[in-house]
Scaffold this active site. Structure first.
Site, PDB file in Angstrom:
ATOM      1  N   CYS A   9       0.807  -1.216   0.000  1.00 57.24           N
ATOM      2  CA  CYS A   9       0.000   0.000   0.000  1.00 57.24           C
ATOM      3  C   CYS A   9       0.843   1.271   0.000  1.00 57.24           C
ATOM      4  CB  CYS A   9      -0.962  -0.008   1.185  1.00 57.24           C
ATOM      5  SG  CYS A   9      -0.134  -0.302   2.733  1.00 57.24           S
TER       6      CYS A   9
HETATM    7  C1  LIG Z   1      -0.451  -5.023   2.790  1.00 52.03           C
HETATM    8  S1  LIG Z   1       0.555  -6.372   3.201  1.00 52.03           S
HETATM    9  C2  LIG Z   1      -0.599  -7.703   3.028  1.00 52.03           C
HETATM   10  C3  LIG Z   1      -0.962  -8.299   4.336  1.00 52.03           C
HETATM   11  C4  LIG Z   1      -1.828  -9.542   4.315  1.00 52.03           C
HETATM   12  N1  LIG Z   1      -3.064  -9.404   3.606  1.00 52.03           N
HETATM   13  C5  LIG Z   1      -2.098  -9.970   5.749  1.00 52.03           C
HETATM   14  O1  LIG Z   1      -3.234 -10.287   6.078  1.00 52.03           O
HETATM   15  O2  LIG Z   1      -1.171  -9.971   6.542  1.00 52.03           O
HETATM   16  C6  LIG Z   1       1.517  -6.540   1.745  1.00 52.03           C
HETATM   17  C7  LIG Z   1       2.434  -7.765   1.753  1.00 52.03           C
HETATM   18  O3  LIG Z   1       2.980  -7.884   0.442  1.00 52.03           O
HETATM   19  C8  LIG Z   1       4.318  -8.314   0.524  1.00 52.03           C
HETATM   20  N2  LIG Z   1       4.935  -7.902  -0.748  1.00 52.03           N
HETATM   21  C9  LIG Z   1       5.062  -6.657  -1.237  1.00 52.03           C
HETATM   22  N3  LIG Z   1       5.591  -6.689  -2.475  1.00 52.03           N
HETATM   23  C10 LIG Z   1       5.808  -7.991  -2.788  1.00 52.03           C
HETATM   24  C11 LIG Z   1       6.328  -8.673  -3.933  1.00 52.03           C
HETATM   25  N4  LIG Z   1       6.749  -8.009  -5.006  1.00 52.03           N
HETATM   26  N5  LIG Z   1       6.381 -10.017  -3.901  1.00 52.03           N
HETATM   27  C12 LIG Z   1       5.970 -10.698  -2.801  1.00 52.03           C
HETATM   28  N6  LIG Z   1       5.451 -10.116  -1.695  1.00 52.03           N
HETATM   29  C13 LIG Z   1       5.376  -8.772  -1.692  1.00 52.03           C
HETATM   30  C14 LIG Z   1       4.855  -7.662   1.789  1.00 52.03           C
HETATM   31  O4  LIG Z   1       5.925  -8.421   2.320  1.00 52.03           O
HETATM   32  C15 LIG Z   1       3.622  -7.670   2.691  1.00 52.03           C
HETATM   33  O5  LIG Z   1       3.595  -8.797   3.529  1.00 52.03           O
END
Ligand SMILES: C[S@@+](CC[C@H](N)C(=O)[O-])C[C@H]1O[C@@H](n2cnc3c(N)ncnc32)[C@H](O)[C@@H]1O
Length: 419
Positions: free
Chosen positions: A83
């Site tokens: 986000c």
């Molecule tokens: C907003 S959080 C989502 C949280 C999740 N819905 C939960 O209930 O905990 C975004 C997640 O995306 C992961 N993330 C961001 N960019 C990514 C990428 N390119 N590949 C894999 N994971 C990614 C981050 O590590 C983070 O855990």
């Protein structure tokens, strides 16, 4: 071979600690997560400790290909991409230009059309992001792509306060499916959620204005409907005079104390807890005052006066307020990973009634009501706060999944060719 006619198969992207997983588990839809992806090793470790070993893979989503994703035969994609590119808390947010937006755009612009061509695309979608995403170019690309591939969409701006949960966490949600949303159900949702679902059909370029709950005059009413924060607190709080493990330090109180959002156990709201909770002060989440005998404002006034007069140890005036951070287990309750304590008591007394009447009855560990979130060994408090702050309110997402599958009946899941 999996019976695809009776169980929804879902893939979870950006899985974190699995708030979306738990929401699916608690929804009316008999669904299973067949694979989850996140590049954060701690998130994957926590996810797998809770939902099944090796379910979450540590992977950059930008590297996922259509043939690999087709191999999971998924009907449902659930995604909560990073986000930071969109959050209003980040004054330098760059939206589509932010490198952190790239993996989501890859899924939407490259992978999804290829899957449609292969006949291996999901029939349902749920996307979650921060309030602010609704105005982004990424959202425009997402909605226009989904429409051009034959999906219908509904969009929401929701906060848990609207669901009676004492926490403000404004989030954008998009639901999409290959079948149309039925209009009466949208009206129903409007009634339930007290917000207007954006029903776009093919008119995504000129949406009606967003109803933002922050501007909603109903907000005070929503606030009153929320339950008191006391129901989410840990049972024991130690001796009130000894410093709590999560007490706000004198050093932080002295310098930044006046900037905290402070709530009481009787308060019916908290502000949004972010990944920086306990590391940042302003707009990172509320703290709680456990001594309800003292007036917060007056105590702070006395402290500021003493501080201005150069009084040594002026902070001792604040100590009796017993200000502390919410603990990770309290946040898990506020985010509805675990039930609030009063609900848990009702549940466990129900369970004991059932088990005392049904001789030999076994507790079903796989039942969503028996789920208790756990932390695996070696996860520090700082990491716990970061992971929870990144996560979602499970209750809100459960309702959205039920709404998305409004017309779900066993046997209706579209079986597609296994490529
Ligand atoms: C907003 S959080 C989502 C949280 C999740 N819905 C939960 O209930 O905990 C975004 C997640 O995306 C992961 N993330 C961001 N960019 C990514 C990428 N390119 N590949 C894999 N994971 C990614 C981050 O590590 C983070 O855990």
């Amino acid at each position: 071979m999996h019976d695809r006619s009776s169980v929804v198969r879902a893939v979870e992207f950006y899985s974190g600690i699995g708030g979306l997983h738990l929401a699916l588990k608690r929804s009316k839809v008999p669904g299973i997560i067949v694979k989850a992806f996140d590049w954060d090793p701690n998130a994957a470790k926590v996810y797998n400790a809770n939902y099944g070993p090796s379910l979450a893979t540590k992977k950059d989503i930008f590297e996922l290909s259509a043939p690999l994703l087709a191999s999971y035969c998924a009907d449902f994609w659930i995604l909560s991409p990073a986000c930071q590119p969109y959050t209003v808390l980040n004054p330098n947010a760059q939206g589509i230009l932010d490198p952190r937006a790239k993996s989501f755009l890859h899924l939407v612009q490259n992978v999804l059309p290829e899957l449609v061509e292969m006949g291996a695309h999901p029939t349902h979608f749920l996307v979650e992001n921060v309030g602010g995403f609704e105005g982004s170019t990424t959202r425009q690309i997402l909605v226009s792509q989904l429409h051009s591939l034959g999906y219908t969409t509904a969009e929401f701006l929701l906060t848990p306060l609207q669901f009676g949960i004492p926490n403000s966490r404004l989030r954008y949600y998009l639901l999409a499916k290959t079948a149309p949303f039925t209009f009466p159900a949208c009206v129903q949702a409007e009634k339930t959620y007290r917000c207007i679902p954006q029903y776009h059909e093919h008119d995504y370029k000129t949406p009606s204005p967003w109803i933002d709950p922050r501007m909603n005059f109903d907000m005070e009413l929503n606030d009153m409907h929320a339950s008191e924060i006391r129901h989410y607190l840990d049972d024991e709080d130690g001796s009130p005079s000894s410093p709590h493990l999560h007490a706000v330090s004198d050093r932080v109180l002295e310098k930044w104390g006046r900037l905290f959002d402070i709530v009481l156990p009787s308060t019916k709201r908290t502000c949004c807890f972010t990944r920086g909770y306990t590391q940042l002060v302003e707009r990172a989440g509320s703290i709680i005052q456990m001594n309800t005998e003292l007036d917060t404002g007056k105590t702070f006034d006395s402290f500021l006066k003493a501080q201005a007069a150069g009084q040594q140890d002026a902070v001792s005036i604040l100590r009796p307020l017993l200000l502390r951070y919410f603990t990770p287990s309290e946040l898990l309750r506020i985010f509805h990973f675990n039930p609030p304590l009063h609900q848990k008591k009702i549940q466990s007394s129900l369970l004991s009634t059932i088990s005392s009447t049904a001789i030999g009855a076994k507790r079903d560990e796989s039942s969503p009501s028996n789920f208790e979130f756990v932390w695996p060994e070696g996860i520090s408090n700082k990491t716990k706060y970061r992971l929870i702050g990144n996560s979602v309110n499970v209750h809100v997402v459960t309702d959205l999944i039920n709404f998305l599958y409004e017309d779900w009946e066993p046997g209706l899941t579209t079986a597609r060719k296994n490529p």
